[in-house]
Write an enzyme that holds these catalytic residues in place. Structure first.
Site, mmCIF file in Angstrom:
data_model
loop_
_atom_site.group_PDB
_atom_site.id
_atom_site.type_symbol
_atom_site.label_atom_id
_atom_site.label_comp_id
_atom_site.label_asym_id
_atom_site.label_seq_id
_atom_site.Cartn_x
_atom_site.Cartn_y
_atom_site.Cartn_z
ATOM 1 N N HIS A 177 2.895 0.003 -9.587
ATOM 2 C CA HIS A 177 2.940 1.340 -8.995
ATOM 3 C C HIS A 177 4.226 2.107 -9.298
ATOM 4 O O HIS A 177 4.267 3.324 -9.140
ATOM 5 C CB HIS A 177 2.735 1.267 -7.473
ATOM 6 C CG HIS A 177 1.306 0.993 -7.095
ATOM 7 N ND1 HIS A 177 0.633 -0.143 -7.490
ATOM 8 C CD2 HIS A 177 0.402 1.720 -6.368
ATOM 9 C CE1 HIS A 177 -0.599 -0.114 -7.017
ATOM 10 N NE2 HIS A 177 -0.774 1.002 -6.336
ATOM 11 N N HIS A 180 2.984 5.672 -10.205
ATOM 12 C CA HIS A 180 3.211 6.905 -9.450
ATOM 13 C C HIS A 180 3.913 7.964 -10.314
ATOM 14 O O HIS A 180 3.580 9.153 -10.251
ATOM 15 C CB HIS A 180 4.051 6.625 -8.193
ATOM 16 C CG HIS A 180 3.241 6.026 -7.070
ATOM 17 N ND1 HIS A 180 3.807 5.366 -6.006
ATOM 18 C CD2 HIS A 180 1.903 5.997 -6.853
ATOM 19 C CE1 HIS A 180 2.849 4.962 -5.181
ATOM 20 N NE2 HIS A 180 1.697 5.322 -5.675
ATOM 21 N N GLU A 193 6.258 -2.762 5.616
ATOM 22 C CA GLU A 193 6.781 -2.959 4.266
ATOM 23 C C GLU A 193 8.297 -3.099 4.223
ATOM 24 O O GLU A 193 8.991 -2.395 3.490
ATOM 25 C CB GLU A 193 6.327 -1.816 3.343
ATOM 26 C CG GLU A 193 6.458 -2.209 1.880
ATOM 27 C CD GLU A 193 5.785 -1.236 0.942
ATOM 28 O OE1 GLU A 193 4.583 -1.004 1.100
ATOM 29 O OE2 GLU A 193 6.479 -0.723 0.051
ATOM 30 N N ARG A 241 0.967 12.958 19.018
ATOM 31 C CA ARG A 241 1.831 11.799 18.723
ATOM 32 C C ARG A 241 1.047 10.519 18.442
ATOM 33 O O ARG A 241 1.557 9.416 18.595
ATOM 34 C CB ARG A 241 2.840 11.554 19.849
ATOM 35 C CG ARG A 241 3.758 12.721 20.087
ATOM 36 C CD ARG A 241 5.093 12.303 20.633
ATOM 37 N NE ARG A 241 5.978 13.439 20.669
ATOM 38 C CZ ARG A 241 6.106 14.243 21.731
ATOM 39 N NH1 ARG A 241 5.438 13.980 22.826
ATOM 40 N NH2 ARG A 241 6.922 15.256 21.677
ATOM 41 N N ASN A 292 2.761 -3.291 -4.571
ATOM 42 C CA ASN A 292 3.150 -2.150 -5.412
ATOM 43 C C ASN A 292 3.303 -2.539 -6.881
ATOM 44 O O ASN A 292 3.787 -1.737 -7.683
ATOM 45 C CB ASN A 292 4.476 -1.552 -4.915
ATOM 46 C CG ASN A 292 4.325 -0.984 -3.519
ATOM 47 O OD1 ASN A 292 3.287 -0.413 -3.207
ATOM 48 N ND2 ASN A 292 5.322 -1.174 -2.683
ATOM 49 N N LYS A 330 -1.099 2.753 5.734
ATOM 50 C CA LYS A 330 -0.173 3.703 5.101
ATOM 51 C C LYS A 330 -0.860 5.056 5.042
ATOM 52 O O LYS A 330 -1.956 5.171 4.468
ATOM 53 C CB LYS A 330 0.150 3.263 3.677
ATOM 54 C CG LYS A 330 1.291 2.306 3.564
ATOM 55 C CD LYS A 330 1.673 2.172 2.100
ATOM 56 C CE LYS A 330 2.655 1.058 1.882
ATOM 57 N NZ LYS A 330 2.952 0.890 0.449
ATOM 58 N N GLU A 355 -6.761 -1.750 -9.173
ATOM 59 C CA GLU A 355 -6.257 -2.384 -7.949
ATOM 60 C C GLU A 355 -6.858 -3.783 -7.775
ATOM 61 O O GLU A 355 -6.216 -4.675 -7.222
ATOM 62 C CB GLU A 355 -6.561 -1.519 -6.713
ATOM 63 C CG GLU A 355 -5.927 -0.117 -6.734
ATOM 64 C CD GLU A 355 -4.412 -0.083 -6.465
ATOM 65 O OE1 GLU A 355 -3.771 -1.149 -6.428
ATOM 66 O OE2 GLU A 355 -3.875 1.044 -6.322
ATOM 67 N N HIS A 409 -5.137 7.802 -10.062
ATOM 68 C CA HIS A 409 -4.302 6.738 -9.499
ATOM 69 C C HIS A 409 -4.534 5.388 -10.201
ATOM 70 O O HIS A 409 -3.601 4.736 -10.654
ATOM 71 C CB HIS A 409 -4.571 6.622 -7.991
ATOM 72 C CG HIS A 409 -3.718 5.615 -7.304
ATOM 73 N ND1 HIS A 409 -2.393 5.837 -7.026
ATOM 74 C CD2 HIS A 409 -3.994 4.358 -6.855
ATOM 75 C CE1 HIS A 409 -1.887 4.773 -6.428
ATOM 76 N NE2 HIS A 409 -2.836 3.861 -6.313
ATOM 77 N N LYS A 438 -5.051 -8.226 1.287
ATOM 78 C CA LYS A 438 -4.236 -7.165 1.877
ATOM 79 C C LYS A 438 -4.003 -7.436 3.363
ATOM 80 O O LYS A 438 -2.900 -7.238 3.873
ATOM 81 C CB LYS A 438 -4.909 -5.795 1.659
ATOM 82 C CG LYS A 438 -3.949 -4.681 1.950
ATOM 83 C CD LYS A 438 -4.149 -3.449 1.134
ATOM 84 C CE LYS A 438 -3.066 -2.430 1.480
ATOM 85 N NZ LYS A 438 -3.352 -1.092 1.017
ATOM 86 N N ARG A 446 5.281 -7.127 1.720
ATOM 87 C CA ARG A 446 4.204 -6.167 1.452
ATOM 88 C C ARG A 446 4.424 -5.429 0.135
ATOM 89 O O ARG A 446 3.474 -4.947 -0.490
ATOM 90 C CB ARG A 446 4.081 -5.183 2.629
ATOM 91 C CG ARG A 446 2.936 -4.227 2.450
ATOM 92 C CD ARG A 446 2.631 -3.413 3.675
ATOM 93 N NE ARG A 446 1.583 -2.459 3.369
ATOM 94 C CZ ARG A 446 0.973 -1.688 4.243
ATOM 95 N NH1 ARG A 446 1.302 -1.756 5.510
ATOM 96 N NH2 ARG A 446 0.036 -0.848 3.872
#
Ligand SMILES: NC(=O)c1ccc[n+]([C@@H]2O[C@H](COP(=O)([O-])OP(=O)(O)OC[C@H]3O[C@@H](n4cnc5c(N)ncnc54)[C@H](O)[C@@H]3O)[C@@H](O)[C@H]2O)c1
Length: 527
Positions: A413, A417, A402, A286, A410, A308, A350, A431, A392, A406
């Site tokens: 993106h 994606h 997010e 966990r 993206n 993330k 990026e 990417h 960041k 945040r």
């Protein structure tokens, strides 16, 4: 206040806090507060007398008052915290939120020696110092494990310890999430991996991309020198690694290696191995601690920071995962020497993205250092990595999961994606290439939908061209458009876009008419 905030030295009696603090304050050009000395001065008696005449409770209240006053100072300080301060209820949480915590430690034998041997006079060590130290270590180890850096002091002079602390902090970026952590950037930072692993960790699993096995072995040897049992788990990197089955196999290997709750995972590789190993760290027992060692430029400027983690599903990128912040990130630009030109160049998507959504300082930095960075100039790379990590860190600290701002990260993106998946994950555009194309589309939409000056987007596209990020997917516009509803940020199958009002001023959650999307895709030049 500097980005690191106050620097607080914590540790057991004899660890050297009061001796090292003034030297460190000199090195860092900061003011100094020593909570014990401050209490002694205010009450006009030694700590031992405060304990015997006024009682421990009074001492603790005075100590806390001193620490709170120091933390409230607008001038960044070095604070030597009395050993018992962190044991007070709620104190460690306040300290870690407002300061960078450095824990000094040494073997018990060294500590007792420094305290004057068995005749030690510290109030909490009365009787048998060895026994008392063992007890204090057990009681305080949980609080000490909150420290952002752990420095061994055995066999080092106070000056050498101060130098090590200063080196750990210089140029580091602090990510002020619920449990803040440091991003250390610079040549040689990997040598310090043992300083970043929680001291409670007796076993470490190094989950590493096979492409960087020498880096993994180097880290493993540094950890073994610190008496940590290390298991290196090498896997092929790349998008194919980001699968549920690979994560499951690694979880079994962590279990076979006997990792326990207080142990740690070190993720070594690009963004794919980082996302995967982070998911393993987040779910094993966990959740256990993890340190990220990014080995691609893309991972250094983006994926390693922010917690993330995740894997891909058949229908899309990163569709299964959790937020799980690391306890440290170590970016050493020398590991980039072996990165392929394609991967290296992709990272600039990026970097350009960060400069489009970030503040003016980052814009200026990217304009000034982009070309040297593209030439792999080490100093330029350090500056660019640090600048992107600072952006960041600031965004993530304000919105860890997010639910708001945040999402600006993206930008590019939504289409990126979709294109990665449609061209074949790991087989088509990578990417960064896909995000670069996505930024061209989002840029075109920004002009129409959010009034962004055309010149800002023309400049963005010129920067992408200068980076050699000119790939266009061989896909029909409606094929891409049809996939956008599967994006994680979509609601009711409708994509939510991040667009620009102008460079440095992103807007989020924008819904765009399908015809406008098709026009922007066409304009961006699908092949
Ligand atoms: N978690 C986040 O916030 C976040 C942010 C951005 C991107 N990502 C993810 O990151 C991934 C892309 O990361 P990436 O571009 O680093 O890809 P990657 O991890 O696939 O690395 C690219 C290639 O370089 C190799 N490699 C890694 N380090 C090397 C080195 N030092 N020398 C030689 N080869 C090396 C890898 O084996 C791989 O073949 C995507 O899956 C993306 O979704 C995540």
């Amino acid at each position: 206040m500097s980005a690191l905030g106050h620097v607080v030295l914590v540790g057991l009696p004899g660890s050297g806090k009061s001796t090292v603090a003034p030297i460190l304050a000199g090195r860092l050009g900061r003011g100094l507060v020593d909570t014990d000395a401050d209490v002694e001065k205010r009450l006009g008696m030694s700590v031992e007398r405060v304990f015997s005449e006024l009682g421990e409770a009074r001492f603790r209240a005075e100590e806390r008052h001193t620490a709170e006053a120091a933390l409230n100072s607008s001038e960044p300080l070095v604070i030597a915290a009395g050993g018992g301060l962190i044991a007070q209820r709620g104190a460690i949480e306040i300290l870690e939120r407002h300061a960078t915590l450095v824990c000094l430690d040494a073997d018990d034998a060294h500590l007792v020696d420094r305290l004057g041997g068995d005749g030690a006079v510290r109030p909490l060590l009365a009787g048998s110092p060895h026994e008392s130290l063992r007890h204090l270590r057990a009681v305080r180890s949980a609080a000490h494990s909150h420290a952002h850096v752990h420095i061994r002091t055995d066999g080092r002079t106070p000056e050498e310890v101060a130098d090590r602390v200063a080196a750990a902090l210089s140029g580091s970026v602090r990510v002020a999430t619920a449990h803040p952590y440091l991003v250390r950037v610079g040549a040689g930072v990997l040598d310090s991996v043992a300083e970043q692993v929680p001291p409670t960790a007796r076993r470490v699993a190094v989950i590493a991309d096979e492409a960087v096995s020498t880096v993994a072995e180097h880290l493993a040897s540094r950890l073994r020198l610190a008496d940590v049992t290390v298991t290196v788990m090498a896997i092929p990197g790349g998008e194919d690694a980001k699968r549920w089955s690979v994560a499951g196999a690694l979880l079994e290997r962590c279990s076979d290696a006997g990792l326990e709750r207080d142990d740690c995972i070190v993720a070594v590789g690009g963004g794919t191995v980082g996302d995967l190993a982070g998911l393993v760290a987040a779910t094993y027992l966990r959740g256990i601690a993890w340190v990220v060692v990014p080995t691609t430029l893309l991972a250094m400027v983006d994926s390693a920071v922010g917690g993330k983690t995740g894997v891909n599903l058949r229908r899309g990128k990163n569709l299964a995962g959790v937020f799980w912040q690391p306890c440290a990130v170590l970016c050493d630009p020398t590991v980039l020497e072996t990165v392929s030109q394609r991967s290296f160049r992709s990272a600039f998507a990026e970097i350009v993205k960060s400069s489009m959504v970030g503040g003016s300082d980052l814009t200026e930095l990217v304009e000034r250092r982009l070309h040297a960075g593209l030439e792999r100039d080490p100093d330029a790379l350090v500056e660019l990595v640090r600048g992107c990590c600072e952006l960041k860190a600031g965004v993530v600290a304000g919105d860890e999961r997010e639910s708001g701002r945040r999402a600006i990260l993206n930008y590019g993106h939504t289409v990126g994606h979709a294109v990665e998946v449609l061209t074949g994950l790991g087989a088509g555009l990578d990417h960064g290439e896909a995000v670069a194309f996505g930024m061209r589309v989002a840029g075109a939409l920004s002009i129409v939908e959010s009034g962004c000056p055309t010149a800002d987007i023309a400049h963005q596209d010129e920067l992408l061209d200068a980076c050699g990020l000119t790939e266009r997917p061989r896909l029909a516009p409606d094929e891409i458009a049809g996939h956008l509803g599967l994006d994680k940020k979509a609601r009711g199958g409708v994509a939510r876009w991040v667009l620009l009002r102008r460079r440095g001023e992103p807007v989020m959650g924008i819904v765009v008419e399908p015809t406008a999307v098709i026009r922007a895709l066409t304009q961006a030049g699908v092949a």
